[in-house]
Design an enzyme around this catalytic site. Structure first.
Site, PDB file in Angstrom:
ATOM      1  N   GLY A 192       0.816  -1.200   0.000  1.00  0.00           N
ATOM      2  CA  GLY A 192       0.000   0.000   0.000  1.00  0.00           C
ATOM      3  C   GLY A 192       0.855   1.258   0.000  1.00  0.00           C
ATOM      4  O   GLY A 192       2.014   1.219  -0.391  1.00  0.00           O
ATOM      5  N   HIS A 198       4.442   1.903  -7.964  1.00  0.00           N
ATOM      6  CA  HIS A 198       3.485   0.786  -7.928  1.00  0.00           C
ATOM      7  C   HIS A 198       2.577   0.819  -9.165  1.00  0.00           C
ATOM      8  O   HIS A 198       2.273  -0.219  -9.760  1.00  0.00           O
ATOM      9  CB  HIS A 198       2.581   0.883  -6.697  1.00  0.00           C
ATOM     10  N   GLN A 242       7.626  -9.356   7.904  1.00  0.00           N
ATOM     11  CA  GLN A 242       8.883  -8.939   7.288  1.00  0.00           C
ATOM     12  C   GLN A 242       9.514  -7.736   7.985  1.00  0.00           C
ATOM     13  O   GLN A 242      10.524  -7.215   7.527  1.00  0.00           O
ATOM     14  CB  GLN A 242       8.695  -8.679   5.794  1.00  0.00           C
ATOM     15  N   LYS A 300      13.760  -1.351  -7.572  1.00  0.00           N
ATOM     16  CA  LYS A 300      14.306  -0.600  -6.424  1.00  0.00           C
ATOM     17  C   LYS A 300      14.697  -1.542  -5.294  1.00  0.00           C
ATOM     18  O   LYS A 300      15.699  -1.363  -4.642  1.00  0.00           O
ATOM     19  CB  LYS A 300      13.330   0.460  -5.922  1.00  0.00           C
TER      20      LYS A 300
HETATM   21  O1  PAF Z   1       8.060  -4.715  -1.718  1.00  0.00           O
HETATM   22  C1  PAF Z   1       7.092  -4.763  -0.940  1.00  0.00           C
HETATM   23  O2  PAF Z   1       6.279  -3.837  -0.847  1.00  0.00           O
HETATM   24  C2  PAF Z   1       6.918  -5.995  -0.061  1.00  0.00           C
HETATM   25  O3  PAF Z   1       8.143  -6.481   0.368  1.00  0.00           O
HETATM   26  C3  PAF Z   1       6.067  -7.098  -0.718  1.00  0.00           C
HETATM   27  C4  PAF Z   1       6.756  -7.644  -1.955  1.00  0.00           C
HETATM   28  C5  PAF Z   1       4.708  -6.542  -1.090  1.00  0.00           C
HETATM   29  C6  PAF Z   1       5.858  -8.264   0.256  1.00  0.00           C
HETATM   30  O4  PAF Z   1       5.199  -7.858   1.395  1.00  0.00           O
END
Ligand code: PAF
Length: 281
Positions: free
Chosen positions: A22, A28, A52, A141
């Protein structure tokens, strides 16, 4: 999501997945554009993945802008916004993880953020399965992330193609990132040192006259210029496994024709940690 995916499969439709956390920006949306151009259906997932983030990282502070994200996806004509909750992604009793133990995951970001790539690999595998995606689109990136995901797909025979898409930059050169919003105007100005360093590194690499150490030193000097900058790494690596290149090697374009030489930067400007990179050769 799974029901829709099953339907698309019956209809033989190709599905392009754009996994995101998001706080969507032009980077994106460029991934959505690629997915739309190459697949029948474009799906963007929006999920701030708790697994993560390390204990001292910005999970709580990470921007959550769901309404604006949906508007942007609608404007980009993305077919589906998949926005699961943490409880749906990690239900009680969840105990199965993708364990990424060696190159390309065990260095650089993997060393500085020990559980990061396990969390990324696990969540993206779940998203690939849910969307039954034909292709998944990732921004360059996060160079190491793309390589870790590619390796995971190869190791686990996941039937999906991983597409690495170019970095989208502000006109002045700053790589667009959801974390840029943490910076003040003065810090944003200072952060231009990253793209400046990469541009210089590319120029030097193309001359064929400088060693790996000389190019890395020049990058380090440039990103150290702002008084509140602190450098986590400024390094040249081979692109597939992110192995370091011997420091005394002279960087010659003819030696890098069938592999990539990549410059990677991780720099803190004030309290904001930025990463950026460029394929030099
Ligand atoms: O790059 C990201 O925004 C995140 O690491 C991802 C790939 C959506 C996984 O949560």
């Amino acid at each position: 999501m799974a029901a829709l995916a099953a339907q698309w499969r019956k209809e033989n439709k190709t599905v392009g997945l754009v996994p995101t956390m998001g706080a969507l920006h032009a980077g994106h949306i460029s991934l959505v554009d690629y997915a739309k151009a190459e697949c029948d259906i474009a799906v963007a997932s929006v999920f701030v993945n708790p697994s993560q983030f390390g204990p001292n990282e910005d999970f709580d502070k990470y921007p959550r802008t769901e309404a604006a994200d949906i508007e942007k996806l609608e404007a980009a004509h993305c077919d589906v916004a998949f926005i699961p909750s943490p409880a749906e992604m990690y239900p009680e009793g969840f105990c199965t993880w993708v364990n990424v133990t060696a190159a390309p995951a065990d260095r650089l970001e993997g060393k500085l953020r020990p559980i990061h790539f396990q969390g990324v690999a696990t969540v993206v595998l779940k998203l690939f399965n849910l969307a039954q995606a034909t292709k998944a689109y990732f921004g360059q990136k996060d160079f190491q992330q793309v390589q870790v995901v590619k390796r995971m797909v190869k190791d686990l025979n996941v039937p999906i193609e991983i597409v690495r898409c170019p970095i989208v930059r502000e006109p002045e050169g700053l790589a667009i990132s959801s974390r840029n919003r943490y910076m003040s105007a003065a810090e944003t100005e200072e952060a231009l040192c990253l793209s400046r360093a990469l541009k210089k590194a590319k120029e030097l690499a193309q001359t064929g006259e400088y060693t790996v150490a000389q190019i890395a030193d020049v990058m380090r000097e440039i990103v150290s210029e702002p008084k509140d900058a602190s450098v986590d790494y400024a390094i040249l690596v081979e692109g597939e496994n992110l192995d370091p290149v011997p420091e005394t090697d002279v960087v010659k374009p003819e030696l890098w024709q069938d592999k990539e030489l990549v410059a990677l930067l991780a720099v803190r400007i004030g309290s904001t940690r930025l990463i950026d990179n460029a394929v030099l050769l």
